[in-house]
Design a protein around this motif. Structure first.
Motif, PDB file in Angstrom:
ATOM      1  N   GLU A   9       0.828  -1.203   0.000  1.00  0.00           N
ATOM      2  CA  GLU A   9       0.000   0.000   0.000  1.00  0.00           C
ATOM      3  C   GLU A   9       0.865   1.258   0.000  1.00  0.00           C
ATOM      4  OE1 GLU A   9      -3.583   2.153   2.540  1.00  0.00           O
ATOM      5  OE2 GLU A   9      -2.761   0.252   3.243  1.00  0.00           O
ATOM      6  N   PHE A  10       1.944   1.245   0.774  1.00  0.00           N
ATOM      7  CA  PHE A  10       2.852   2.389   0.852  1.00  0.00           C
ATOM      8  C   PHE A  10       3.484   2.683  -0.505  1.00  0.00           C
ATOM      9  CE2 PHE A  10       7.156   4.086   1.649  1.00  0.00           C
ATOM     10  CZ  PHE A  10       6.827   5.250   2.317  1.00  0.00           C
ATOM     11  N   GLN A  11       3.899   1.643  -1.225  1.00  0.00           N
ATOM     12  CA  GLN A  11       4.600   1.846  -2.498  1.00  0.00           C
ATOM     13  C   GLN A  11       3.664   2.049  -3.683  1.00  0.00           C
ATOM     14  OE1 GLN A  11       7.484  -1.211  -3.229  1.00  0.00           O
ATOM     15  NE2 GLN A  11       8.739  -0.637  -1.485  1.00  0.00           N
ATOM     16  N   PHE A  12       2.537   1.333  -3.694  1.00  0.00           N
ATOM     17  CA  PHE A  12       1.698   1.345  -4.891  1.00  0.00           C
ATOM     18  C   PHE A  12       0.264   1.837  -4.651  1.00  0.00           C
ATOM     19  CE2 PHE A  12       4.956  -1.907  -5.546  1.00  0.00           C
ATOM     20  CZ  PHE A  12       5.512  -1.450  -6.728  1.00  0.00           C
ATOM     21  N   GLY A  13      -0.104   2.078  -3.395  1.00  0.00           N
ATOM     22  CA  GLY A  13      -1.441   2.574  -3.095  1.00  0.00           C
ATOM     23  C   GLY A  13      -2.525   1.517  -3.157  1.00  0.00           C
ATOM     24  N   LEU A  14      -2.152   0.238  -3.129  1.00  0.00           N
ATOM     25  CA  LEU A  14      -3.128  -0.846  -3.172  1.00  0.00           C
ATOM     26  C   LEU A  14      -3.346  -1.396  -1.768  1.00  0.00           C
ATOM     27  CD1 LEU A  14      -1.811  -2.869  -6.259  1.00  0.00           C
ATOM     28  CD2 LEU A  14      -3.734  -1.301  -6.197  1.00  0.00           C
ATOM     29  N   LYS A  15      -4.577  -1.317  -1.274  1.00  0.00           N
ATOM     30  CA  LYS A  15      -4.903  -1.888   0.025  1.00  0.00           C
ATOM     31  C   LYS A  15      -5.005  -3.409  -0.114  1.00  0.00           C
ATOM     32  CE  LYS A  15      -7.221   2.224   1.481  1.00  0.00           C
ATOM     33  NZ  LYS A  15      -7.716   2.745   2.697  1.00  0.00           N
ATOM     34  N   GLU A  16      -5.190  -4.085   1.001  1.00  0.00           N
ATOM     35  CA  GLU A  16      -5.236  -5.551   0.975  1.00  0.00           C
ATOM     36  C   GLU A  16      -6.301  -6.061   0.006  1.00  0.00           C
ATOM     37  OE1 GLU A  16      -5.810  -9.386   3.945  1.00  0.00           O
ATOM     38  OE2 GLU A  16      -5.809  -7.379   4.786  1.00  0.00           O
ATOM     39  N   LYS A  17      -7.486  -5.471   0.027  1.00  0.00           N
ATOM     40  CA  LYS A  17      -8.556  -5.892  -0.889  1.00  0.00           C
ATOM     41  C   LYS A  17      -8.146  -5.668  -2.342  1.00  0.00           C
ATOM     42  CE  LYS A  17     -12.413  -5.263   2.239  1.00  0.00           C
ATOM     43  NZ  LYS A  17     -13.700  -4.604   2.478  1.00  0.00           N
ATOM     44  N   ASP A  18      -7.442  -4.566  -2.591  1.00  0.00           N
ATOM     45  CA  ASP A  18      -6.968  -4.279  -3.944  1.00  0.00           C
ATOM     46  C   ASP A  18      -5.928  -5.303  -4.390  1.00  0.00           C
ATOM     47  OD1 ASP A  18      -8.567  -1.980  -4.002  1.00  0.00           O
ATOM     48  OD2 ASP A  18      -6.952  -0.738  -3.195  1.00  0.00           O
ATOM     49  N   VAL A  19      -5.050  -5.700  -3.477  1.00  0.00           N
ATOM     50  CA  VAL A  19      -4.019  -6.695  -3.803  1.00  0.00           C
ATOM     51  C   VAL A  19      -4.685  -8.030  -4.129  1.00  0.00           C
ATOM     52  CG1 VAL A  19      -2.034  -7.980  -2.927  1.00  0.00           C
ATOM     53  CG2 VAL A  19      -2.244  -5.548  -2.436  1.00  0.00           C
ATOM     54  N   ILE A  20      -5.715  -8.391  -3.374  1.00  0.00           N
ATOM     55  CA  ILE A  20      -6.426  -9.642  -3.643  1.00  0.00           C
ATOM     56  C   ILE A  20      -7.055  -9.594  -5.027  1.00  0.00           C
ATOM     57  CG2 ILE A  20      -8.398 -11.064  -2.934  1.00  0.00           C
ATOM     58  CD1 ILE A  20      -7.711 -10.187  -0.017  1.00  0.00           C
ATOM     59  N   GLU A  21      -7.710  -8.491  -5.357  1.00  0.00           N
ATOM     60  CA  GLU A  21      -8.312  -8.341  -6.684  1.00  0.00           C
ATOM     61  C   GLU A  21      -7.239  -8.328  -7.774  1.00  0.00           C
ATOM     62  OE1 GLU A  21     -11.202  -8.299  -9.438  1.00  0.00           O
ATOM     63  OE2 GLU A  21     -11.480  -8.553  -7.279  1.00  0.00           O
ATOM     64  N   PHE A  22      -6.132  -7.651  -7.498  1.00  0.00           N
ATOM     65  CA  PHE A  22      -5.008  -7.594  -8.433  1.00  0.00           C
ATOM     66  C   PHE A  22      -4.482  -9.003  -8.722  1.00  0.00           C
ATOM     67  CE2 PHE A  22      -0.495  -7.365  -9.340  1.00  0.00           C
ATOM     68  CZ  PHE A  22      -0.426  -6.373 -10.313  1.00  0.00           C
ATOM     69  N   MET A  23      -4.289  -9.775  -7.659  1.00  0.00           N
ATOM     70  CA  MET A  23      -3.782 -11.148  -7.829  1.00  0.00           C
ATOM     71  C   MET A  23      -4.796 -12.019  -8.571  1.00  0.00           C
ATOM     72  SD  MET A  23      -0.712 -11.262  -6.696  1.00  0.00           S
ATOM     73  CE  MET A  23      -0.312 -12.977  -6.360  1.00  0.00           C
ATOM     74  N   ARG A  24      -6.069 -11.782  -8.332  1.00  0.00           N
ATOM     75  CA  ARG A  24      -7.111 -12.535  -9.037  1.00  0.00           C
ATOM     76  C   ARG A  24      -7.051 -12.245 -10.540  1.00  0.00           C
ATOM     77  NH1 ARG A  24     -11.476 -11.394  -5.982  1.00  0.00           N
ATOM     78  NH2 ARG A  24     -11.411 -13.399  -4.937  1.00  0.00           N
ATOM     79  N   LEU A  25      -6.810 -10.973 -10.892  1.00  0.00           N
ATOM     80  CA  LEU A  25      -6.773 -10.578 -12.307  1.00  0.00           C
ATOM     81  C   LEU A  25      -5.492 -11.030 -13.014  1.00  0.00           C
ATOM     82  CD1 LEU A  25      -8.106  -6.916 -12.059  1.00  0.00           C
ATOM     83  CD2 LEU A  25      -9.277  -8.876 -13.077  1.00  0.00           C
ATOM     84  N   HIS A  26      -4.372 -11.088 -12.281  1.00  0.00           N
ATOM     85  CA  HIS A  26      -3.077 -11.337 -12.906  1.00  0.00           C
ATOM     86  C   HIS A  26      -2.511 -12.730 -12.649  1.00  0.00           C
ATOM     87  CE1 HIS A  26      -3.262  -6.924 -13.042  1.00  0.00           C
ATOM     88  NE2 HIS A  26      -2.554  -7.065 -14.135  1.00  0.00           N
ATOM     89  N   SER A  27      -3.326 -13.627 -12.118  1.00  0.00           N
ATOM     90  CA  SER A  27      -2.848 -14.985 -11.850  1.00  0.00           C
ATOM     91  C   SER A  27      -3.794 -15.993 -12.470  1.00  0.00           C
ATOM     92  CB  SER A  27      -2.796 -15.252 -10.334  1.00  0.00           C
ATOM     93  OG  SER A  27      -1.981 -14.343  -9.682  1.00  0.00           O
ATOM     94  N   GLN A  28      -3.260 -17.167 -12.702  1.00  0.00           N
ATOM     95  CA  GLN A  28      -4.126 -18.265 -13.105  1.00  0.00           C
ATOM     96  C   GLN A  28      -4.995 -18.623 -11.908  1.00  0.00           C
ATOM     97  OE1 GLN A  28      -1.544 -21.425 -14.306  1.00  0.00           O
ATOM     98  NE2 GLN A  28      -0.943 -20.417 -16.195  1.00  0.00           N
ATOM     99  N   ARG A  29      -6.122 -19.240 -12.177  1.00  0.00           N
ATOM    100  CA  ARG A  29      -7.055 -19.554 -11.091  1.00  0.00           C
ATOM    101  C   ARG A  29      -6.400 -20.417 -10.020  1.00  0.00           C
ATOM    102  NH1 ARG A  29     -12.604 -22.951 -11.058  1.00  0.00           N
ATOM    103  NH2 ARG A  29     -13.438 -21.987  -9.172  1.00  0.00           N
ATOM    104  N   SER A  30      -5.684 -21.451 -10.430  1.00  0.00           N
ATOM    105  CA  SER A  30      -5.051 -22.345  -9.453  1.00  0.00           C
ATOM    106  C   SER A  30      -3.961 -21.621  -8.663  1.00  0.00           C
ATOM    107  CB  SER A  30      -4.473 -23.580 -10.149  1.00  0.00           C
ATOM    108  OG  SER A  30      -3.493 -23.205 -11.103  1.00  0.00           O
ATOM    109  N   SER A  31      -3.219 -20.738  -9.322  1.00  0.00           N
ATOM    110  CA  SER A  31      -2.180 -19.968  -8.627  1.00  0.00           C
ATOM    111  C   SER A  31      -2.803 -19.009  -7.619  1.00  0.00           C
ATOM    112  CB  SER A  31      -1.340 -19.174  -9.624  1.00  0.00           C
ATOM    113  OG  SER A  31      -0.656 -20.042 -10.483  1.00  0.00           O
ATOM    114  N   PHE A  32      -3.907 -18.376  -8.009  1.00  0.00           N
ATOM    115  CA  PHE A  32      -4.583 -17.469  -7.097  1.00  0.00           C
ATOM    116  C   PHE A  32      -5.092 -18.222  -5.871  1.00  0.00           C
ATOM    117  CE2 PHE A  32      -8.577 -15.596  -5.569  1.00  0.00           C
ATOM    118  CZ  PHE A  32      -8.082 -14.397  -5.102  1.00  0.00           C
ATOM    119  N   GLN A  33      -5.704 -19.374  -6.088  1.00  0.00           N
ATOM    120  CA  GLN A  33      -6.221 -20.164  -4.969  1.00  0.00           C
ATOM    121  C   GLN A  33      -5.092 -20.614  -4.049  1.00  0.00           C
ATOM    122  OE1 GLN A  33      -8.422 -23.176  -7.057  1.00  0.00           O
ATOM    123  NE2 GLN A  33     -10.325 -21.999  -6.975  1.00  0.00           N
ATOM    124  N   MET A  34      -3.958 -20.993  -4.613  1.00  0.00           N
ATOM    125  CA  MET A  34      -2.803 -21.396  -3.816  1.00  0.00           C
ATOM    126  C   MET A  34      -2.282 -20.208  -2.998  1.00  0.00           C
ATOM    127  SD  MET A  34       0.877 -23.032  -5.051  1.00  0.00           S
ATOM    128  CE  MET A  34       0.145 -23.447  -6.587  1.00  0.00           C
TER     129      MET A  34
END
Length: 97
Positions: free
Chosen positions: A33-58
């Protein structure tokens, strides 16, 4: 919470760094959040968008309940984002070979 358009405007280098920081055990969400302005919820959404489904679940399974991903839950007193095992640098010492 940042919108999908704002998340997609990040550079490729920023995207790679956020993914790397999200996977690191000792990097708290507050550092992202300090470096990129993404809160925890934003990071979760970011990872969901930029990862394969299995990688995101892992990743979600790995991160849920992990104490080191939140600064408030850590035992450390040092407010900086630094590993406690990292050596401190002394300017007065000359390295010996």
């Amino acid at each position: 919470m940042k919108s999908v358009e704002e998340i997609n405007k990040l550079t490729e280098e920023d995207t790679d760094r956020i993914i790397q920081m999200a996977w690191e055990d000792r990097t708290p969400f507050e550092a992202i959040e300090f470096q990129f302005g993404l809160k925890e919820k934003d990071v979760i959404e970011f990872m969901r968008l930029h990862s394969q489904r299995s990688s995101f679940q892992m990743w979600r399974k790995r991160m849920s309940g992990r104490i080191t991903k939140h600064v408030q839950k850590r035992v450390s007193v040092d407010p900086r984002f630094k590993c406690s095992l990292q050596r401190s640098i002394s300017l007065n010492k000359i390295s010996k070979r």
